[in-house]
Design a protein around this motif. Structure first.
Motif, PDB file in Angstrom:
ATOM      1  N   SER A 157       0.693  -1.301  -0.120  1.00 30.95           N
ATOM      2  CA  SER A 157       0.005  -0.075   0.265  1.00 30.95           C
ATOM      3  C   SER A 157       0.989   1.397   0.077  1.00 30.95           C
ATOM      4  O   SER A 157       0.424   2.308  -0.334  1.00 30.95           O
ATOM      5  N   GLY A 158       2.038   1.175   0.673  1.00 33.39           N
ATOM      6  CA  GLY A 158       3.055   2.049   0.690  1.00 33.39           C
ATOM      7  C   GLY A 158       2.528   3.366   1.530  1.00 33.39           C
ATOM      8  O   GLY A 158       3.497   4.286   1.883  1.00 33.39           O
ATOM      9  N   LEU A 159       1.666   2.798   2.532  1.00 34.26           N
ATOM     10  CA  LEU A 159       1.329   3.722   3.747  1.00 34.26           C
ATOM     11  C   LEU A 159       2.250   3.552   4.848  1.00 34.26           C
ATOM     12  O   LEU A 159       2.878   2.426   5.087  1.00 34.26           O
ATOM     13  N   LEU A 160       2.560   4.601   5.458  1.00 30.61           N
ATOM     14  CA  LEU A 160       3.448   4.674   6.730  1.00 30.61           C
ATOM     15  C   LEU A 160       2.678   3.830   7.931  1.00 30.61           C
ATOM     16  O   LEU A 160       1.541   3.635   7.872  1.00 30.61           O
ATOM     17  N   GLU A 161       3.458   3.522   8.946  1.00 33.25           N
ATOM     18  CA  GLU A 161       2.894   2.654   9.860  1.00 33.25           C
ATOM     19  C   GLU A 161       2.153   3.612  10.774  1.00 33.25           C
ATOM     20  O   GLU A 161       0.892   2.796  11.416  1.00 33.25           O
ATOM     21  N   GLU A 162       2.032   4.767  10.787  1.00 28.06           N
ATOM     22  CA  GLU A 162       1.142   5.731  11.701  1.00 28.06           C
ATOM     23  C   GLU A 162      -0.168   5.780  10.977  1.00 28.06           C
ATOM     24  O   GLU A 162      -1.264   5.954  11.660  1.00 28.06           O
ATOM     25  N   CYS A 163      -0.335   5.105   9.766  1.00 27.79           N
ATOM     26  CA  CYS A 163      -1.814   5.178   9.307  1.00 27.79           C
ATOM     27  C   CYS A 163      -2.471   3.822   9.571  1.00 27.79           C
ATOM     28  O   CYS A 163      -3.820   3.763   9.360  1.00 27.79           O
TER      29      CYS A 163
END
Length: 773
Positions: free
Chosen positions: A68-74
């Motif tokens: 997904s390419g999302l950061l862990e904070e998401c």
């Protein structure tokens, strides 16, 4: 990015317009929680009646977290296999997924089988003061001692809070007064509604029974607010804390609550053992105070099975720690009023306290705060949506109040004691009165005095009244350690001026003003607990306690320096004449008691003249009413009368009469036992004629007979010439004979004398009368 497609189970995908649809103003959707609420709001939504915290959003089917390419904070957890998105994740982070994948995001509902914990039982709800005020120092006696001497201020508080919703501006209440005046005790009693029935407030009582009275002590948790973000999130964090504490280890609305330390409540909460709570926490932690109050009401209504609209009640203590200015601008820059110079622009910034209270301005819940200093709060908030009401607590002035205080505290301490160990007040009335006045009727010092008395009586270790007072003073100095520092922090000259102001009737209507002749702001003295509010905006200086420190071994003789300064400014002033001592008064004979009353009045008049002329930078004559504050209509004998006491006090071995030339001083016949008049005031009548006006002083509650009064109207004994006008000073109140003697003004000294000194005189006079009976 405009549309995001969402699917629940095997239902058809539904597009959500992210640019339109959040709230009554149709604001853009900004994060995951907004998206879920919008999904629930769609026509025929399968999750329309489900609590949002029970819903979660997941990545499209087949898309991994890594891909997904999302950061862990998401994501809601750090588990790589968990694709649940965090409620606070900005929708802008999903733009790449939306544009590259046509697959919908997945909505899931938390299933009921997750819950195996007991539901909250309202019958087990702890209504104790300890539970409602967890951040406050626990004092078991607080539950059992009634709130005394606060009827008037309770009435004001109730009146303001009852009308708060109809007022244009939000009006939180601030109790601003010195340490030890009972602020914290008042907050506890008000929050618990442990007051007389006619002093209770229904809105607080309604909130109390369903856990909606919330409290906080910034002195016990000094790191609660440091940044602006802390200010904005404070009330939300506080409500989360109280919900967790109240519902600990039980389930409300499918959420399993755990007790959490307040300092742990932030955006990145760790250590939660249950997923339902974690989801709920993520959903509410970013809410503003207004939204969180609605959530608090919703959950407590469910938990207690009620339908109450009562908002949370907030009781905040030690708010003086929120003095720092923030970076939030309270008002727009304004043009300078100075048209002769280049226009200047100024910005007014919120303090932490003003910004904090502004968070409640829409719903206007009951909020009462306490502290030793409100800083510039009132000035800062003039152009905001709030208008704080600042009130103060005074000493327990009325004799019946401290008698009830002593009796109640004795009864509490006697509980659980054997009959032989119980302590009785009987026979100790004189000693208790002495301790009361040694404590200056300050609630905390009264408590210390009672503790010393009770312990000595219980141990049968009472040697004498003097011994008891000495023991009390030792403990008082420990509690008010500031008193030992005052000699180092202030010059003898500054101390002298503080003592003079507190030694007379000197109302301080604005605590941001300075002590006359100094740069010392009154509010700083209040915050340091060096002065204490009495009545009519006057302040008490603990003269006897500090006086003994000033002359203690190992110190320079500050006492002499203060006395020298005072006598240089006010000739023949004896500083101790302003501060009567209970011990000394009790030991005096009738004559000395009477001259003590005269000395108090004479010293007060001379000091008031000095302070009035110093504050206003004037010299010469001033109106007598500038020195003596009158209630109601002015007696004819006082109207227009002007005096000049620039030469201080005049005494003489020979009698001073109305015919004696006295130049700019208060004439006192203290050295002449058979003087026809006790005091002579040289002045100028309203007609412009210079005249010496006699003062007759009687240390009694009753006025003299008509014949005695008529004899004093003579300018000299056996003379047929009467004085033009005259003053009659006595201890009584409510008796007036101006109708019979229009040329006489009857006064009781309260318009210029130290109120506590007068009260002490009155008390001892009552004791003497009682003993004589």
């Amino acid at each position: 990015m405009t549309d995001i497609f969402i699917r629940f189970k095997n239902d058809a995908s539904m597009p959500i317009d992210t640019s339109y649809g959040r709230g009554p103003q149709s604001l853009p959707l900004l994060n995951i929680s907004h998206l879920l609420i919008a999904f629930q709001s769609l026509p025929n939504s399968p999750l329309a009646n489900v609590y949002t915290a029970d819903i979660s959003l997941h990545l499209p089917s087949g898309l991994t977290r890594t891909a997904s390419g999302l950061l862990e904070e998401c994501f809601i957890s750090i588990d790589e296999t968990d694709d649940t998105l965090d409620y606070g994740c900005p929708l802008s982070n999903l733009e790449n997924i939306v544009t590259t994948s046509r697959r919908p995001f997945i909505v899931k509902r938390l299933e009921a089988e997750y819950f195996t914990f007991p539901a909250f039982n309202p019958e087990t709800f702890d209504l104790s003061m300890k539970h409602a005020f967890p951040f406050f120092e626990d004092n078991p006696t607080d539950e059992h001692i009634p709130l005394l001497g606060r009827k008037e201020i309770l009435s004001t508080v109730n009146e303001i809070f009852t009308s708060r919703l109809t007022l244009q501006k939000y009006r939180p209440i601030i109790l601003s007064t010195s340490r030890g005046m009972g602020k914290t005790f008042f907050l506890k009693k008000f929050g618990m509604q442990q007051v007389n029935f006619d002093e209770s407030l229904p809105a607080v009582k309604e909130a109390l029974v369903c856990g909606r009275v919330l409290s906080f002590d910034f002195g016990m948790m000094p790191g609660a607010i440091i940044s602006v973000d802390d200010v904005y999130s404070f009330f939300t964090r506080l409500m989360i804390y109280f919900l967790c504490k109240m519902f600990h280890d039980s389930v409300v609305d499918g959420i399993y609550f755990e007790d959490i330390a307040f300092k742990s409540i932030n955006m990145n909460l760790h250590g939660c053992r249950q997923e339902t709570f974690s989801r709920w926490f993520k959903f509410v932690v970013s809410k503003d105070a207004e939204s969180m109050m609605l959530e608090y009401v919703r959950l407590t209504n469910l938990a207690f099975n009620i339908r109450s609209h009562a908002l949370p009640v907030f009781c905040l203590d030690e708010i003086q720690s929120l003095a720092s200015l923030t970076t939030d601008i309270m008002s727009k820059p304004v043009e300078s009023d100075n048209h002769t110079s280049a226009a200047k622009k100024s910005k007014i910034y919120h303090s932490q306290l003003s910004l904090l209270l502004t968070q409640l301005a829409v719903s206007k819940p009951i909020c009462i705060c306490a502290g030793t200093n409100v800083m510039e709060l009132v000035n800062i908030t003039q152009k905001t949506s709030i208008m704080p009401q600042v009130l103060t607590l005074t000493t327990l002035v009325d004799e019946s109040l401290y008698t009830d205080f002593w009796t109640n505290l004795t009864e509490v301490n006697n509980r659980g004691q054997s009959d032989k160990s119980k302590v009785s007040i009987e026979g100790d009335e004189d000693l208790i009165d002495a301790l009361v006045y040694a404590s200056y009727q300050i609630p905390r010092l009264l408590y210390i005095a009672h503790t010393v008395w009770y312990d000595l009586r219980k141990l049968k270790a009472m040697d004498s009244q003097t011994y008891a007072i000495q023991k009390f003073e030792e403990h008082a100095k420990i509690y008010y350690s500031e008193m030992t520092e005052v000699l180092r922090n202030y010059t003898p000259q500054d101390l002298a001026l503080i003592i003079l102001c507190c030694g007379v009737y000197w109302p301080v209507t604005d605590t941001a003003s300075v002590v006359p002749g100094t740069k010392i702001v009154w509010s700083s003295l209040i915050e340091q607990s060096l002065v204490f509010p009495y009545i009519d905006n006057c302040y008490i200086f603990p003269f006897a306690l500090i006086w003994k420190i000033a002359t203690s071994p190992g110190r320079t003789n500050v006492k002499k320096e203060i006395e020298d300064f005072c006598s240089a400014k006010i000739e023949n002033l004896v500083l101790s004449d302003l501060f009567t001592s209970h011990d000394i008064l009790c030991s005096q004979n009738l004559y000395n008691f009477g001259t003590g009353f005269e000395k108090l009045f004479v010293a007060a008049l001379a000091v008031k003249y000095y302070l009035v002329t110093l504050e206003n930078s004037i010299k010469g004559y001033v109106l007598f009413t500038d020195l003596y504050q009158m209630d109601g209509m002015l007696p004819a004998a006082i109207q227009g009368f002007r005096v000049n006491f620039s030469a201080g006090i005049k005494t003489s071995d020979t009698q001073i009469t109305v015919n004696t030339e006295i130049i700019n001083a208060v004439g006192h016949n203290v050295k002449c036992h058979n003087g026809h008049h006790d005091i002579i005031l040289p002045g100028i009548l309203s007609s412009g004629i210079k005249s010496n006006i006699p003062f007759q002083c009687k240390a009694s509650f009753d006025l003299s007979s008509k014949s005695v009064i008529e004899s004093q109207l003579h300018d000299m004994p056996h003379s047929n010439t009467n004085v033009v006008q005259m003053f009659w000073l006595y201890l009584g109140k409510g008796v007036s004979r101006e109708a019979l003697f229009p040329q006489i003004a009857f006064l009781n000294g309260s318009g210029c004398c130290n109120g506590m000194s007068l009260d002490c005189l009155i008390l001892v006079k009552k004791l003497q009368a009682r003993n004589n009976e």
